[in-house]
Design a protein around this motif. Sequence first.
Motif, PDB file in Angstrom:
ATOM      1  N   GLU A   1     -32.675  25.915  -0.114  1.00 45.64           N
ATOM      2  CA  GLU A   1     -33.372  24.819  -0.767  1.00 45.64           C
ATOM      3  C   GLU A   1     -33.802  25.225  -2.179  1.00 45.64           C
ATOM      4  O   GLU A   1     -33.960  26.409  -2.474  1.00 45.64           O
ATOM      5  CB  GLU A   1     -34.607  24.425   0.058  1.00 45.64           C
ATOM      6  N   ARG A   2     -33.993  24.219  -2.997  1.00 43.14           N
ATOM      7  CA  ARG A   2     -34.502  24.470  -4.340  1.00 43.14           C
ATOM      8  C   ARG A   2     -35.937  24.975  -4.233  1.00 43.14           C
ATOM      9  O   ARG A   2     -36.769  24.372  -3.540  1.00 43.14           O
ATOM     10  CB  ARG A   2     -34.432  23.189  -5.173  1.00 43.14           C
ATOM     11  N   GLU A   3     -36.226  26.054  -4.946  1.00 48.57           N
ATOM     12  CA  GLU A   3     -37.548  26.658  -4.837  1.00 48.57           C
ATOM     13  C   GLU A   3     -38.223  26.798  -6.199  1.00 48.57           C
ATOM     14  O   GLU A   3     -37.570  26.932  -7.229  1.00 48.57           O
ATOM     15  CB  GLU A   3     -37.460  28.042  -4.176  1.00 48.57           C
ATOM     16  N   PHE A   4     -39.522  26.795  -6.140  1.00 46.05           N
ATOM     17  CA  PHE A   4     -40.330  26.942  -7.339  1.00 46.05           C
ATOM     18  C   PHE A   4     -40.202  28.340  -7.913  1.00 46.05           C
ATOM     19  O   PHE A   4     -40.175  29.328  -7.176  1.00 46.05           O
ATOM     20  CB  PHE A   4     -41.794  26.653  -6.990  1.00 46.05           C
ATOM     21  N   VAL A   5     -40.155  28.423  -9.246  1.00 43.20           N
ATOM     22  CA  VAL A   5     -40.111  29.710  -9.936  1.00 43.20           C
ATOM     23  C   VAL A   5     -41.339  29.886 -10.827  1.00 43.20           C
ATOM     24  O   VAL A   5     -42.067  30.867 -10.706  1.00 43.20           O
ATOM     25  CB  VAL A   5     -38.834  29.837 -10.794  1.00 43.20           C
ATOM     26  N   ALA A   6     -41.555  28.936 -11.736  1.00 46.28           N
ATOM     27  CA  ALA A   6     -42.661  29.057 -12.690  1.00 46.28           C
ATOM     28  C   ALA A   6     -42.981  27.681 -13.248  1.00 46.28           C
ATOM     29  O   ALA A   6     -42.136  26.789 -13.242  1.00 46.28           O
ATOM     30  CB  ALA A   6     -42.304  30.013 -13.820  1.00 46.28           C
ATOM     31  N   ALA A   7     -44.208  27.525 -13.740  1.00 43.21           N
ATOM     32  CA  ALA A   7     -44.608  26.262 -14.340  1.00 43.21           C
ATOM     33  C   ALA A   7     -45.651  26.517 -15.411  1.00 43.21           C
ATOM     34  O   ALA A   7     -46.357  27.541 -15.383  1.00 43.21           O
ATOM     35  CB  ALA A   7     -45.154  25.305 -13.275  1.00 43.21           C
ATOM     36  N   ILE A   8     -45.746  25.566 -16.331  1.00 40.30           N
ATOM     37  CA  ILE A   8     -46.707  25.671 -17.418  1.00 40.30           C
ATOM     38  C   ILE A   8     -47.303  24.302 -17.675  1.00 40.30           C
ATOM     39  O   ILE A   8     -46.610  23.289 -17.646  1.00 40.30           O
ATOM     40  CB  ILE A   8     -46.037  26.249 -18.683  1.00 40.30           C
ATOM     41  N   SER A   9     -48.607  24.263 -17.921  1.00 40.98           N
ATOM     42  CA  SER A   9     -49.283  22.998 -18.161  1.00 40.98           C
ATOM     43  C   SER A   9     -48.900  22.414 -19.516  1.00 40.98           C
ATOM     44  O   SER A   9     -48.302  23.100 -20.363  1.00 40.98           O
ATOM     45  CB  SER A   9     -50.793  23.200 -18.084  1.00 40.98           C
ATOM     46  N   SER A  10     -49.276  21.168 -19.745  1.00 39.39           N
ATOM     47  CA  SER A  10     -48.931  20.506 -21.003  1.00 39.39           C
ATOM     48  C   SER A  10     -49.566  21.208 -22.201  1.00 39.39           C
ATOM     49  O   SER A  10     -48.987  21.252 -23.289  1.00 39.39           O
ATOM     50  CB  SER A  10     -49.343  19.042 -20.965  1.00 39.39           C
ATOM     51  N   SER A  11     -50.721  21.775 -22.003  1.00 40.86           N
ATOM     52  CA  SER A  11     -51.398  22.483 -23.094  1.00 40.86           C
ATOM     53  C   SER A  11     -50.882  23.907 -23.262  1.00 40.86           C
ATOM     54  O   SER A  11     -51.150  24.553 -24.289  1.00 40.86           O
ATOM     55  CB  SER A  11     -52.895  22.537 -22.837  1.00 40.86           C
ATOM     56  N   GLY A  12     -50.188  24.387 -22.247  1.00 38.58           N
ATOM     57  CA  GLY A  12     -49.738  25.774 -22.266  1.00 38.58           C
ATOM     58  C   GLY A  12     -50.796  26.750 -21.793  1.00 38.58           C
ATOM     59  O   GLY A  12     -50.548  27.954 -21.713  1.00 38.58           O
TER      60      GLY A  12
END
Length: 125
Positions: free
Chosen positions: A44-55
Amino acid sequence: QVQLVESGGGLVQAGGSLRLSCAASGRTFSSSAMGWFRQAPGKEREFVAAISSSGGRTYYADSVKGRFTISRDDAEHTVYLQMNSLKPEDTAVYYCAADFDASWSPKSRTGYDYWGQGTQVTVSS
């Protein structure tokens, strides 16, 4: 509508590095939270990383913490994923995604509104 185009994938030896880029067009990029996900064959597709809109907030999967870094350049409408100390198990198609919702669940793929087509990363042992 938002268009997301990933680039930077390729073949690399274990221990090497790659930097993925995701160029966005369409809606205001600075309003979107961004995420990277990956999908290996048969998984399955899995989460790696994310960043908020403000960074100001970043999130990582435990499997990549300390090796991968997500960043964004709002002037360039681009989000990056710097991947170091790559392992064969990092082999997958990597996708970027954008989320414009006020209620953002960074690790949930179902919450993202737009997706790119993906870029292949292959790590040889």
